[in-house]
Design a protein around this motif. Structure first.
Motif, PDB file in Angstrom:
ATOM      1  N   GLN A   1       0.751  -1.100   0.050  1.00 36.89           N
ATOM      2  CA  GLN A   1       0.131  -0.226  -0.225  1.00 36.89           C
ATOM      3  C   GLN A   1       0.910   1.605  -0.410  1.00 36.89           C
ATOM      4  O   GLN A   1       0.414   2.509  -0.221  1.00 36.89           O
ATOM      5  CB  GLN A   1      -0.959   0.099   1.119  1.00 36.89           C
ATOM      6  CG  GLN A   1      -1.759  -0.929   1.280  1.00 36.89           C
ATOM      7  CD  GLN A   1      -3.029  -1.018   2.848  1.00 36.89           C
ATOM      8  OE1 GLN A   1      -2.460  -0.859   3.595  1.00 36.89           O
ATOM      9  NE2 GLN A   1      -4.363  -1.720   2.673  1.00 36.89           N
TER      10      GLN A   1
ATOM     11  N   ARG B   1       3.893  18.491  -2.003  1.00 38.57           N
ATOM     12  CA  ARG B   1       2.518  19.387  -1.152  1.00 38.57           C
ATOM     13  C   ARG B   1       2.599  20.621  -0.934  1.00 38.57           C
ATOM     14  O   ARG B   1       3.792  21.114  -0.465  1.00 38.57           O
ATOM     15  CB  ARG B   1       1.978  18.765  -0.139  1.00 38.57           C
ATOM     16  CG  ARG B   1       1.146  19.495   0.897  1.00 38.57           C
ATOM     17  CD  ARG B   1       0.233  18.938   0.408  1.00 38.57           C
ATOM     18  NE  ARG B   1      -1.180  18.862   1.358  1.00 38.57           N
ATOM     19  CZ  ARG B   1      -1.789  20.048   1.813  1.00 38.57           C
ATOM     20  NH1 ARG B   1      -1.443  21.359   1.590  1.00 38.57           N
ATOM     21  NH2 ARG B   1      -2.845  20.295   2.729  1.00 38.57           N
TER      22      ARG B   1
ATOM     23  N   ASN C   1      -3.296  13.719   9.329  1.00 46.38           N
ATOM     24  CA  ASN C   1      -2.955  12.042   8.794  1.00 46.38           C
ATOM     25  C   ASN C   1      -2.224  12.103   7.583  1.00 46.38           C
ATOM     26  O   ASN C   1      -2.920  13.164   7.120  1.00 46.38           O
ATOM     27  CB  ASN C   1      -4.514  11.258   8.810  1.00 46.38           C
ATOM     28  CG  ASN C   1      -4.529   9.813   8.238  1.00 46.38           C
ATOM     29  OD1 ASN C   1      -3.632  10.027   6.614  1.00 46.38           O
ATOM     30  ND2 ASN C   1      -5.137   9.270   8.362  1.00 46.38           N
TER      31      ASN C   1
ATOM     32  N   TRP D   1      -1.209  10.234   5.312  1.00 46.17           N
ATOM     33  CA  TRP D   1      -1.925  10.272   3.833  1.00 46.17           C
ATOM     34  C   TRP D   1      -3.139  11.590   3.275  1.00 46.17           C
ATOM     35  O   TRP D   1      -3.303  11.598   2.290  1.00 46.17           O
ATOM     36  CB  TRP D   1      -2.472   9.095   4.023  1.00 46.17           C
ATOM     37  CG  TRP D   1      -1.043   7.640   4.200  1.00 46.17           C
ATOM     38  CD1 TRP D   1      -0.345   7.891   4.550  1.00 46.17           C
ATOM     39  CD2 TRP D   1      -1.311   6.579   2.976  1.00 46.17           C
ATOM     40  NE1 TRP D   1       0.274   6.552   4.166  1.00 46.17           N
ATOM     41  CE2 TRP D   1      -0.294   5.881   3.318  1.00 46.17           C
ATOM     42  CE3 TRP D   1      -1.820   6.270   2.100  1.00 46.17           C
ATOM     43  CZ2 TRP D   1       0.203   4.848   2.953  1.00 46.17           C
ATOM     44  CZ3 TRP D   1      -1.650   5.356   1.589  1.00 46.17           C
ATOM     45  CH2 TRP D   1      -0.459   4.236   1.735  1.00 46.17           C
ATOM     46  N   THR D   2      -3.584  11.398   4.139  1.00 48.66           N
ATOM     47  CA  THR D   2      -4.631  12.594   3.537  1.00 48.66           C
ATOM     48  C   THR D   2      -3.885  14.173   3.682  1.00 48.66           C
ATOM     49  O   THR D   2      -4.539  14.963   2.525  1.00 48.66           O
ATOM     50  CB  THR D   2      -5.642  13.447   5.026  1.00 48.66           C
ATOM     51  OG1 THR D   2      -5.864  11.922   5.203  1.00 48.66           O
ATOM     52  CG2 THR D   2      -6.563  13.842   4.508  1.00 48.66           C
TER      53      THR D   2
ATOM     54  N   GLY E   1      -2.076  13.609  -0.032  1.00 52.32           N
ATOM     55  CA  GLY E   1      -2.952  13.342  -1.270  1.00 52.32           C
ATOM     56  C   GLY E   1      -3.162  12.094  -1.535  1.00 52.32           C
ATOM     57  O   GLY E   1      -3.439  11.332  -2.786  1.00 52.32           O
ATOM     58  N   ILE E   2      -2.722  11.024  -0.390  1.00 51.27           N
ATOM     59  CA  ILE E   2      -2.434   8.892  -1.611  1.00 51.27           C
ATOM     60  C   ILE E   2      -3.252   8.834  -0.789  1.00 51.27           C
ATOM     61  O   ILE E   2      -4.245   9.341   0.439  1.00 51.27           O
ATOM     62  CB  ILE E   2      -0.969   9.335  -1.266  1.00 51.27           C
ATOM     63  CG1 ILE E   2       0.266   9.759  -0.985  1.00 51.27           C
ATOM     64  CG2 ILE E   2      -1.149   7.644  -1.119  1.00 51.27           C
ATOM     65  CD1 ILE E   2       1.121   9.511   0.549  1.00 51.27           C
ATOM     66  N   ARG E   3      -4.388   8.270  -2.145  1.00 49.14           N
ATOM     67  CA  ARG E   3      -5.384   7.312  -2.119  1.00 49.14           C
ATOM     68  C   ARG E   3      -4.891   5.914  -1.593  1.00 49.14           C
ATOM     69  O   ARG E   3      -3.718   5.457  -2.168  1.00 49.14           O
ATOM     70  CB  ARG E   3      -6.224   7.351  -2.803  1.00 49.14           C
ATOM     71  CG  ARG E   3      -6.923   8.729  -2.934  1.00 49.14           C
ATOM     72  CD  ARG E   3      -7.866   8.574  -4.007  1.00 49.14           C
ATOM     73  NE  ARG E   3      -8.189  10.046  -3.482  1.00 49.14           N
ATOM     74  CZ  ARG E   3      -9.005  10.562  -4.828  1.00 49.14           C
ATOM     75  NH1 ARG E   3      -9.273   9.797  -5.689  1.00 49.14           N
ATOM     76  NH2 ARG E   3      -9.587  12.015  -4.460  1.00 49.14           N
ATOM     77  N   PRO E   4      -5.063   4.363  -0.972  1.00 43.86           N
ATOM     78  CA  PRO E   4      -4.225   3.014  -1.226  1.00 43.86           C
ATOM     79  C   PRO E   4      -4.822   2.855  -2.597  1.00 43.86           C
ATOM     80  O   PRO E   4      -6.371   3.167  -2.896  1.00 43.86           O
ATOM     81  CB  PRO E   4      -5.531   2.137  -0.353  1.00 43.86           C
ATOM     82  CG  PRO E   4      -5.857   4.163   0.807  1.00 43.86           C
ATOM     83  CD  PRO E   4      -5.828   5.006   0.265  1.00 43.86           C
ATOM     84  N   ARG E   5      -4.144   1.695  -2.910  1.00 46.54           N
ATOM     85  CA  ARG E   5      -4.570   1.336  -4.666  1.00 46.54           C
ATOM     86  C   ARG E   5      -5.025   0.186  -4.628  1.00 46.54           C
ATOM     87  O   ARG E   5      -5.731   0.095  -2.955  1.00 46.54           O
ATOM     88  CB  ARG E   5      -2.910   0.534  -4.865  1.00 46.54           C
ATOM     89  CG  ARG E   5      -1.870   1.195  -4.774  1.00 46.54           C
ATOM     90  CD  ARG E   5      -1.374  -0.168  -5.608  1.00 46.54           C
ATOM     91  NE  ARG E   5       0.894   0.808  -5.021  1.00 46.54           N
ATOM     92  CZ  ARG E   5       1.333   0.350  -5.252  1.00 46.54           C
ATOM     93  NH1 ARG E   5       0.988  -0.854  -4.782  1.00 46.54           N
ATOM     94  NH2 ARG E   5       2.037   1.129  -5.073  1.00 46.54           N
ATOM     95  N   SER E   6      -6.398   0.696  -5.248  1.00 47.97           N
ATOM     96  CA  SER E   6      -7.419  -0.025  -4.768  1.00 47.97           C
ATOM     97  C   SER E   6      -7.342  -1.457  -5.621  1.00 47.97           C
ATOM     98  O   SER E   6      -6.247  -2.369  -6.319  1.00 47.97           O
ATOM     99  CB  SER E   6      -9.109   0.087  -6.136  1.00 47.97           C
ATOM    100  OG  SER E   6      -7.500   0.305  -7.487  1.00 47.97           O
TER     101      SER E   6
END
Length: 169
Positions: free
Chosen positions: A107, A117, A156, A158-159, A162-167
């Motif tokens: 992840q 950022r 957080n 990741w927030t 601006g990172i989102r976990p891989r689907s």
């Protein structure tokens, strides 16, 4: 004159609260009822089934843990051998590194990735390393620590970046 302390009789330990067994035929109805219960009743159910105070987490967490507990009390939990094997596999996978337990390697962004950022008009560049992250020449174990250093408040990581976990992960 020396005082002699009188020994108080040892208080008998409080009996362990009894956690009710759940009949197997009742499980589907109890699971179906959880989403409709008010939060106060969910917390009361937690007290009955866990014999502890409920944690201060959201409704979704309470429902999922209660659903598991209902099934565990009706059908039985994991065998000790299974728990030991899962613990051993977890340690083998992450080497006891708590950061990696929370965010598995699949992840995390690939080592060498640069996260950029802009915050209050200043551009911040973070490089993902094999063991964590680097910002302004200093190593960090988490993005949240970097976000806090940048903003002075808890974020957080990741927030913030601006990172989102891989689907599918």
């Amino acid at each position: 004159m020396t005082r002699v302390k009188q020994q108080k009789p040892a208080a008998s330990p409080a009996p362990a609260p009894s956690i009710p067994a759940i009949p197997k035929p009742d499980v589907p109805a109890r699971l179906a009822a959880l989403p409709g219960l008010p939060i106060g009743e969910l917390k009361a159910e937690w007290r009955r089934l866990f014999a502890t105070e409920p944690p201060p987490y959201n409704r979704r967490f309470l429902e999922s843990r209660l659903a598991y507990r209902i099934q565990e009390l009706a059908y039985g939990g994991l065998r000790p051998e299974t728990i030991a094997r899962l613990d051993a596999l977890g340690e083998q996978f992450d080497g006891r590194n708590i950061t990696f337990r929370r965010i598995r390697h699949e992840q995390r962004p690939i080592a060498g990735t640069r996260l950029i950022r802009e915050y209050q008009g200043v551009e911040h560049v973070v490089t993902v390393t094999r063991d964590g992250y680097e910002w302004q020449g200093r190593p960090y174990r988490s993005l949240s620590a970097i976000a806090r250093a940048i903003t002075g408040t808890r974020w957080n990581g990741w927030t913030f970046f601006g990172i989102r976990p891989r689907s599918g992960a």
